[in-house]
Scaffold this motif. Structure first.
Motif, PDB file in Angstrom:
ATOM      1  N   ASP A 125     128.083  79.735 -60.776  1.00 21.41           N
ATOM      2  CA  ASP A 125     127.296  79.324 -59.605  1.00 21.41           C
ATOM      3  C   ASP A 125     128.046  79.707 -58.332  1.00 21.41           C
ATOM      4  OD1 ASP A 125     126.335  77.583 -57.393  1.00 21.41           O
ATOM      5  OD2 ASP A 125     125.045  76.757 -58.941  1.00 21.41           O
ATOM      6  N   SER A 126     127.476  80.614 -57.552  1.00 19.26           N
ATOM      7  CA  SER A 126     128.167  81.137 -56.374  1.00 19.26           C
ATOM      8  C   SER A 126     128.332  80.096 -55.272  1.00 19.26           C
ATOM      9  CB  SER A 126     127.417  82.358 -55.829  1.00 19.26           C
ATOM     10  OG  SER A 126     127.507  83.428 -56.741  1.00 19.26           O
ATOM     11  N   GLU A 127     127.363  79.207 -55.126  1.00 14.45           N
ATOM     12  CA  GLU A 127     127.489  78.164 -54.105  1.00 14.45           C
ATOM     13  C   GLU A 127     128.691  77.269 -54.401  1.00 14.45           C
ATOM     14  OE1 GLU A 127     125.970  77.741 -51.338  1.00 14.45           O
ATOM     15  OE2 GLU A 127     124.302  79.158 -51.510  1.00 14.45           O
ATOM     16  N   ILE A 128     128.856  76.926 -55.667  1.00 12.71           N
ATOM     17  CA  ILE A 128     129.983  76.077 -56.043  1.00 12.71           C
ATOM     18  C   ILE A 128     131.296  76.828 -55.845  1.00 12.71           C
ATOM     19  CG2 ILE A 128     131.051  74.775 -57.920  1.00 12.71           C
ATOM     20  CD1 ILE A 128     128.217  74.389 -59.072  1.00 12.71           C
ATOM     21  N   ARG A 129     131.331  78.105 -56.238  1.00 10.88           N
ATOM     22  CA  ARG A 129     132.540  78.912 -56.046  1.00 10.88           C
ATOM     23  C   ARG A 129     132.903  79.016 -54.563  1.00 10.88           C
ATOM     24  NH1 ARG A 129     135.893  79.877 -60.375  1.00 10.88           N
ATOM     25  NH2 ARG A 129     134.608  80.005 -62.251  1.00 10.88           N
ATOM     26  N   GLN A 130     131.885  79.243 -53.730  1.00 10.28           N
ATOM     27  CA  GLN A 130     132.120  79.341 -52.292  1.00 10.28           C
ATOM     28  C   GLN A 130     132.683  78.026 -51.738  1.00 10.28           C
ATOM     29  OE1 GLN A 130     132.057  80.441 -49.103  1.00 10.28           O
ATOM     30  NE2 GLN A 130     131.609  78.443 -48.222  1.00 10.28           N
ATOM     31  N   ASN A 131     132.113  76.902 -52.148  1.00  6.22           N
ATOM     32  CA  ASN A 131     132.578  75.607 -51.642  1.00  6.22           C
ATOM     33  C   ASN A 131     133.981  75.271 -52.154  1.00  6.22           C
ATOM     34  OD1 ASN A 131     130.220  75.187 -50.206  1.00  6.22           O
ATOM     35  ND2 ASN A 131     129.230  74.070 -51.866  1.00  6.22           N
ATOM     36  N   TRP A 132     134.251  75.627 -53.381  1.00 10.84           N
ATOM     37  CA  TRP A 132     135.586  75.397 -53.932  1.00 10.84           C
ATOM     38  C   TRP A 132     136.606  76.273 -53.212  1.00 10.84           C
ATOM     39  CZ3 TRP A 132     138.970  72.415 -55.724  1.00 10.84           C
ATOM     40  CH2 TRP A 132     140.035  72.796 -56.536  1.00 10.84           C
TER      41      TRP A 132
END
Length: 275
Positions: A125-132
């Protein structure tokens, strides 16, 4: 001579019997049954109320929580997330938003644990990767964050890769890799030419490198709209001041003081060269 009596036919016998019975109680016929008042059929019963499935309700609570997070109401966001996770503990987005909320509250251990839970459920999930990645960069681990942003943008279905690229550029500046930062900002602009964040950060990078003409071209993309933020106007002022353009400098100063008189940027306008 009396005529011989003939036996009654079955039809005539039935007619006489019916006539006799009719005299006492009436004889029902097909026509008389049709003349009776017909009762209307009962109205159809409404279908039973169907409650949305638990995963759907969980996602709705998560989206409401995200809205409260964006408005800064972390207590209500946590209440919504608590309701969501009870309905669907396998929803990665719930833990993603938990991570954002706890990061904003300064509860680093809880934030990190929830981001890790989200990634365990949805590693691509790119959104989760970005937020992490954002969390790592803003908590003293900018070098580790770059891999997360790169992972996010490799997903062809990621809707906002320019956001991850801008953050990768900012974190590259943090570790002194300005050439790499330049590449990230330009990649973001190539994907989204209207990205104000990419244009602003690239202009800031060029200003720090004393490449003022390049910086001026870039900052114009940010300051031309009337909604330009104060930090962009301040940077524009510093760029044109370095170029010796007094008219443009006066314009930026006037906009800062008129639009954002109480901003830190308006109060910090230096008398000399910007640092």
């Amino acid at each position: 001579m009396l005529a011989r009596l003939r036996p009654l036919s079955d039809g005539l016998l039935a007619a006489l019997l019916c006539a006799g019975v009719f005299a006492l109680a009436g004889c029902e016929s097909t026509s008389s049954s049709k003349s009776q008042v017909q009762q209307p059929p009962p109205p159809p019963q409404p279908p039973p109320v169907q409650e949305a499935p638990a995963p759907v309700r969980a996602q709705l609570h998560a989206e409401i929580a995200a809205g409260y997070y964006e408005r800064g109401q972390m207590d209500i966001a946590l209440q919504e997330l608590d309701a969501a996770v009870k309905l669907d503990p396998k929803n990665a987005n719930i833990y993603n938003i938990y991570g954002l909320v706890y990061a904003m509250l300064g509860e680093e251990a809880k934030a990190a644990a929830n981001f890790q839970s989200a990634l365990a459920l949805a590693p691509n999930d790119s959104e989760i990767r970005q937020n992490w990645g954002w969390y790592l960069c803003s908590h003293g681990k900018p070098r580790e964050s770059i891999a997360e942003f790169e992972h996010a943008v490799r997903n062809p279905l990621y809707r906002t890769p320019d956001v991850a690229l801008v953050n990768a550029g900012k974190c590259s500046v943090e570790i002194g890799e300005t050439r790499r930062a330049d590449e990230y900002f330009r990649r973001a602009l190539a994907i989204n030419p209207g990205s104000m964040q990419a244009a602003y950060n690239l202009a800031l990078l060029k200003f720090r490198e004393a490449r003022y003409e390049e910086a001026r071209v870039l900052i114009r993309r940010v300051t031309q709209p009337t909604s330009a933020p104060p930090e962009a106007l301040y940077l524009g002022m510093c760029i044109v001041r370095s170029l010796g353009d007094r008219a443009a400098e006066a314009s930026y100063v006037a906009q800062l003081r008129n639009r954002y008189p109480d901003s830190p940027e308006a109060r910090a306008i230096p008398p000399g060269k910007c640092e």
